[in-house]
Design a protein around this motif. Sequence first.
Motif, PDB file in Angstrom:
ATOM      1  N   PHE A  80       2.075  10.301   6.901  1.00  0.00           N
ATOM      2  CA  PHE A  80       1.366  11.224   7.790  1.00  0.00           C
ATOM      3  C   PHE A  80       2.285  12.193   8.499  1.00  0.00           C
ATOM      4  CE2 PHE A  80      -1.657   7.950   6.911  1.00  0.00           C
ATOM      5  CZ  PHE A  80      -2.736   8.726   6.554  1.00  0.00           C
TER       6      PHE A  80
ATOM      7  N   PHE B 203     -12.448   8.241   3.249  1.00  0.00           N
ATOM      8  CA  PHE B 203     -12.870   7.163   4.129  1.00  0.00           C
ATOM      9  C   PHE B 203     -11.741   6.230   4.529  1.00  0.00           C
ATOM     10  CE2 PHE B 203     -16.817   8.115   1.684  1.00  0.00           C
ATOM     11  CZ  PHE B 203     -17.379   8.846   2.699  1.00  0.00           C
TER      12      PHE B 203
ATOM     13  N   PRO C 112     -12.624   3.707   9.901  1.00  0.00           N
ATOM     14  CA  PRO C 112     -13.860   4.415  10.219  1.00  0.00           C
ATOM     15  C   PRO C 112     -14.140   4.516  11.710  1.00  0.00           C
ATOM     16  CG  PRO C 112     -14.256   2.846   8.472  1.00  0.00           C
ATOM     17  CD  PRO C 112     -12.883   2.588   8.970  1.00  0.00           C
TER      18      PRO C 112
ATOM     19  N   ALA D 278      -2.531  -5.458  10.312  1.00  0.00           N
ATOM     20  CA  ALA D 278      -3.136  -4.519  11.246  1.00  0.00           C
ATOM     21  C   ALA D 278      -3.656  -5.265  12.462  1.00  0.00           C
ATOM     22  CB  ALA D 278      -4.259  -3.756  10.570  1.00  0.00           C
ATOM     23  N   ILE D 279      -4.252  -6.441  12.208  1.00  0.00           N
ATOM     24  CA  ILE D 279      -4.843  -7.161  13.334  1.00  0.00           C
ATOM     25  C   ILE D 279      -3.767  -7.796  14.198  1.00  0.00           C
ATOM     26  CG2 ILE D 279      -6.292  -9.126  13.925  1.00  0.00           C
ATOM     27  CD1 ILE D 279      -7.981  -8.385  11.485  1.00  0.00           C
TER      28      ILE D 279
ATOM     29  N   ILE E  98     -17.464   2.642   6.848  1.00  0.00           N
ATOM     30  CA  ILE E  98     -17.704   1.199   6.989  1.00  0.00           C
ATOM     31  C   ILE E  98     -18.337   0.667   5.709  1.00  0.00           C
ATOM     32  CG2 ILE E  98     -19.029  -0.520   8.258  1.00  0.00           C
ATOM     33  CD1 ILE E  98     -18.690   1.291  10.728  1.00  0.00           C
TER      34      ILE E  98
ATOM     35  N   LYS F 170       5.151  -7.274  14.911  1.00  0.00           N
ATOM     36  CA  LYS F 170       5.998  -6.104  15.144  1.00  0.00           C
ATOM     37  C   LYS F 170       7.299  -6.474  15.817  1.00  0.00           C
ATOM     38  CE  LYS F 170       5.225  -1.882  16.894  1.00  0.00           C
ATOM     39  NZ  LYS F 170       4.398  -1.135  17.822  1.00  0.00           N
TER      40      LYS F 170
ATOM     41  N   GLU G 124      18.561  -2.862  10.688  1.00  0.00           N
ATOM     42  CA  GLU G 124      18.734  -2.183   9.407  1.00  0.00           C
ATOM     43  C   GLU G 124      19.103  -0.722   9.622  1.00  0.00           C
ATOM     44  OE1 GLU G 124      15.512  -1.502   6.267  1.00  0.00           O
ATOM     45  OE2 GLU G 124      15.688  -3.669   6.499  1.00  0.00           O
ATOM     46  N   SER G 125      18.320  -0.082  10.526  1.00  0.00           N
ATOM     47  CA  SER G 125      18.531   1.353  10.697  1.00  0.00           C
ATOM     48  C   SER G 125      19.880   1.610  11.354  1.00  0.00           C
ATOM     49  CB  SER G 125      17.397   1.978  11.504  1.00  0.00           C
ATOM     50  OG  SER G 125      17.408   1.505  12.807  1.00  0.00           O
TER      51      SER G 125
ATOM     52  N   ALA H 221      -5.838   9.050  11.201  1.00  0.00           N
ATOM     53  CA  ALA H 221      -5.277   7.938  10.453  1.00  0.00           C
ATOM     54  C   ALA H 221      -4.265   7.142  11.254  1.00  0.00           C
ATOM     55  CB  ALA H 221      -4.636   8.456   9.182  1.00  0.00           C
TER      56      ALA H 221
ATOM     57  N   TYR I  91      13.100   3.874  13.210  1.00  0.00           N
ATOM     58  CA  TYR I  91      12.807   3.569  11.810  1.00  0.00           C
ATOM     59  C   TYR I  91      11.458   2.888  11.636  1.00  0.00           C
ATOM     60  CZ  TYR I  91      13.530   2.183   7.025  1.00  0.00           C
ATOM     61  OH  TYR I  91      13.400   2.045   5.683  1.00  0.00           O
ATOM     62  N   SER I  92      11.155   1.907  12.505  1.00  0.00           N
ATOM     63  CA  SER I  92       9.908   1.160  12.312  1.00  0.00           C
ATOM     64  C   SER I  92       8.708   2.072  12.509  1.00  0.00           C
ATOM     65  CB  SER I  92       9.845  -0.020  13.278  1.00  0.00           C
ATOM     66  OG  SER I  92       9.942   0.448  14.600  1.00  0.00           O
TER      67      SER I  92
ATOM     68  N   LEU J  20      -9.756  -1.407  14.838  1.00  0.00           N
ATOM     69  CA  LEU J  20      -8.515  -1.059  14.147  1.00  0.00           C
ATOM     70  C   LEU J  20      -8.770  -0.486  12.763  1.00  0.00           C
ATOM     71  CD1 LEU J  20      -6.383  -4.134  15.161  1.00  0.00           C
ATOM     72  CD2 LEU J  20      -6.306  -1.845  16.101  1.00  0.00           C
TER      73      LEU J  20
ATOM     74  N   CYS K  85      -7.299  15.534   9.727  1.00  0.00           N
ATOM     75  CA  CYS K  85      -6.777  14.577   8.752  1.00  0.00           C
ATOM     76  C   CYS K  85      -5.782  13.631   9.390  1.00  0.00           C
ATOM     77  CB  CYS K  85      -6.093  15.307   7.608  1.00  0.00           C
ATOM     78  SG  CYS K  85      -6.756  16.910   7.271  1.00  0.00           S
TER      79      CYS K  85
ATOM     80  N   LEU L 212     -15.764   0.176   3.164  1.00  0.00           N
ATOM     81  CA  LEU L 212     -14.878  -0.965   3.414  1.00  0.00           C
ATOM     82  C   LEU L 212     -15.296  -2.159   2.576  1.00  0.00           C
ATOM     83  CD1 LEU L 212     -14.309  -1.252   7.266  1.00  0.00           C
ATOM     84  CD2 LEU L 212     -12.650  -0.701   5.523  1.00  0.00           C
TER      85      LEU L 212
ATOM     86  N   VAL M 138      10.472  -5.069  14.306  1.00  0.00           N
ATOM     87  CA  VAL M 138      11.217  -4.008  14.969  1.00  0.00           C
ATOM     88  C   VAL M 138      12.679  -4.405  15.068  1.00  0.00           C
ATOM     89  CG1 VAL M 138      11.577  -2.877  17.185  1.00  0.00           C
ATOM     90  CG2 VAL M 138       9.287  -3.054  16.246  1.00  0.00           C
TER      91      VAL M 138
ATOM     92  N   ILE N 194      -0.800  -6.816  14.576  1.00  0.00           N
ATOM     93  CA  ILE N 194       0.296  -5.842  14.688  1.00  0.00           C
ATOM     94  C   ILE N 194       1.339  -6.288  15.705  1.00  0.00           C
ATOM     95  CG2 ILE N 194       0.667  -3.703  15.989  1.00  0.00           C
ATOM     96  CD1 ILE N 194      -1.178  -2.340  14.048  1.00  0.00           C
ATOM     97  N   GLU N 195       0.873  -6.714  16.831  1.00  0.00           N
ATOM     98  CA  GLU N 195       1.794  -6.991  17.927  1.00  0.00           C
ATOM     99  C   GLU N 195       2.733  -8.142  17.592  1.00  0.00           C
ATOM    100  OE1 GLU N 195       2.313  -4.859  20.008  1.00  0.00           O
ATOM    101  OE2 GLU N 195       0.614  -3.838  19.069  1.00  0.00           O
TER     102      GLU N 195
ATOM    103  N   ILE O  69      -4.453  -6.100   6.113  1.00  0.00           N
ATOM    104  CA  ILE O  69      -5.436  -6.219   7.186  1.00  0.00           C
ATOM    105  C   ILE O  69      -4.927  -7.162   8.270  1.00  0.00           C
ATOM    106  CG2 ILE O  69      -7.753  -7.038   7.728  1.00  0.00           C
ATOM    107  CD1 ILE O  69      -8.518  -6.105   4.876  1.00  0.00           C
TER     108      ILE O  69
ATOM    109  N   PHE P 299     -12.550  -4.720  14.867  1.00  0.00           N
ATOM    110  CA  PHE P 299     -13.115  -3.648  14.055  1.00  0.00           C
ATOM    111  C   PHE P 299     -12.598  -2.277  14.472  1.00  0.00           C
ATOM    112  CE2 PHE P 299     -16.746  -1.479  12.000  1.00  0.00           C
ATOM    113  CZ  PHE P 299     -16.598  -2.083  10.768  1.00  0.00           C
TER     114      PHE P 299
ATOM    115  N   LYS Q  92      14.221  -4.200  11.633  1.00  0.00           N
ATOM    116  CA  LYS Q  92      14.361  -2.856  11.093  1.00  0.00           C
ATOM    117  C   LYS Q  92      15.348  -2.040  11.891  1.00  0.00           C
ATOM    118  CE  LYS Q  92      10.141  -2.518   8.543  1.00  0.00           C
ATOM    119  NZ  LYS Q  92       8.709  -2.278   8.653  1.00  0.00           N
TER     120      LYS Q  92
ATOM    121  N   THR R  19      -8.170   7.083   4.220  1.00  0.00           N
ATOM    122  CA  THR R  19      -6.956   7.716   4.730  1.00  0.00           C
ATOM    123  C   THR R  19      -7.200   9.066   5.389  1.00  0.00           C
ATOM    124  OG1 THR R  19      -6.594   8.476   2.481  1.00  0.00           O
ATOM    125  CG2 THR R  19      -5.310   6.610   3.204  1.00  0.00           C
ATOM    126  N   PHE R  20      -8.456   9.499   5.464  1.00  0.00           N
ATOM    127  CA  PHE R  20      -8.796  10.744   6.163  1.00  0.00           C
ATOM    128  C   PHE R  20      -8.098  11.966   5.607  1.00  0.00           C
ATOM    129  CE2 PHE R  20      -8.807   7.443   9.450  1.00  0.00           C
ATOM    130  CZ  PHE R  20     -10.151   7.383   9.638  1.00  0.00           C
TER     131      PHE R  20
END
Lengths: 246, 230
Positions: free
Chosen positions: B120, A18, B206, A219-220, A195, A226, A236-237, B49, B111-112, B203, B45, A198, A230, A222-223, A216, B201, A233, A20-21
């Motif tokens: 993955f 659920f 599920p 994730a929300i 869900i 990032k 760094e890279s 993700a 890299y990022s 993001l 799979c 979760l 970016v 992200i922008e 979380i 949601f 990193k 990581t699939f």
Amino acid sequence: MEHLELFFKSVFIDNMVFATFLGMCSYLAVSKKVATAVGLGAAVIFVLAVTVPLNWLLDQYILQPGALAKTLGPEYAEYDLSFLSFIMFIATIATMVQLVEIVVEKFSPALYNSLGIFLPLIAVNCAILGGSLFMQAREIPTLGMALNYGVSSGIGWFLAILAIAAIREKIRYSSVPAPLRGLGITFIITGLMGIGFLSFGGMLTGEDEGNKKEKIEQAIKIEDEKKDDVAKKEEESTKNTTALNQ
Amino acid sequence: MAEVAEQEKVVKAPSEPLFSKKNRKLITDPLTDNNPITIQVLGICSALAITAELKASIVMTIAVLFVMGVGNVVISLMRNIIPSKIRIIAQLIVVATLVIIVDLVLKTYAYSLSKTLSVFIGLIITNCIIMGRFEAFALANRPWRSFLDGIGNAAGYGIILIIVGFFRELLGTGTLLGIPVLGDPVDKTGLYAFGYENNGFMLYPPMALVVVGLIIWVQRSRNEALIEQE
């Protein structure tokens, strides 16, 4: 205590299916009947319990940067073989699956008959390789923890396939819209179950919860994050690449 | 002269021209009616993700295109010398080598992104599409046809990935490839001026499953032959 925490986390919060699939292909293909689902689930627990600790040893004593110093002596401290981990892990898994198959066939024909057809399938199940790769990515500290991680993520997978198989057996009696029948509805049910899972996310206390929240939020947002990330990193890279070039 | 050449061609190459109808079908079929994800149920799979962002989906598609195209050719070239008993290990070694190449290239040049995709990329090794196509196609066909089959299936996989990534990023964060397309949620411009809100949601993992379920629904209602029988 940390064992219990890891167990709970791998079974419920970071459930392989659920969250990581992992192992979705066999999860969808072999979940039409509860009996076969149980067989495959048991085989996955078994193989994860063997391969994750084994790959942990490989990682600690051969693959990690500087790990060769522990095994061969201090003059090898500079070597970094981590780029080999994919090939080493998959080779271990494939051979272990074959070996397990032979051993089980020899000593427990009954178990072999129930697991038999599933064992070869498992060599290419993403859950198995995923278990090893996440073990490496999450830097599991000890061999005992690695064993725990393998078994508990196997149990998480087992629970998931058992639940979906039971639901699919029941759903045959309901009238699903024709185009959704079979695969489509299975996907959506899995989503709904995800869900549900979760809700376990908030149950761990302490540092872990903080990490989870951070994830979380990341994730929300992200922008926002990032852009800075970016830039950093990439710096760094580029540093790394220039270092490599030199 | 032309006739001779044609005769020679017939003798020399019993196979069809490079892009015959049959060969073109190898590419187009997996895009729609024989899609690896929605019909063959392979490679789910990794497909789900990493689809929270469109960019990650595209990079994953490119990686799989490379691994499948090259891998199918290599396996097809070796098909007569691989003993069938150890073919799974042989196939795994080929894929693992290709995936290491992809991983190193990503780590060097993006890299990022390679951090976002994390394990993955490694899981491409056990992506069932790859093993499935090796087993079902490359082991029994010539390199060129295997190459087309590999590209076709990877593209079919990529299409679903990109569709899912598109909707999840658009509805989840209101951006595409990181560029805001629906206006600014903070300043309330564009769609947000009318009270539109991002659905965070989307993001969560599920929702990827639900989106794929809906894609299957749409696809099967358009082509009733694909509906599963009890």
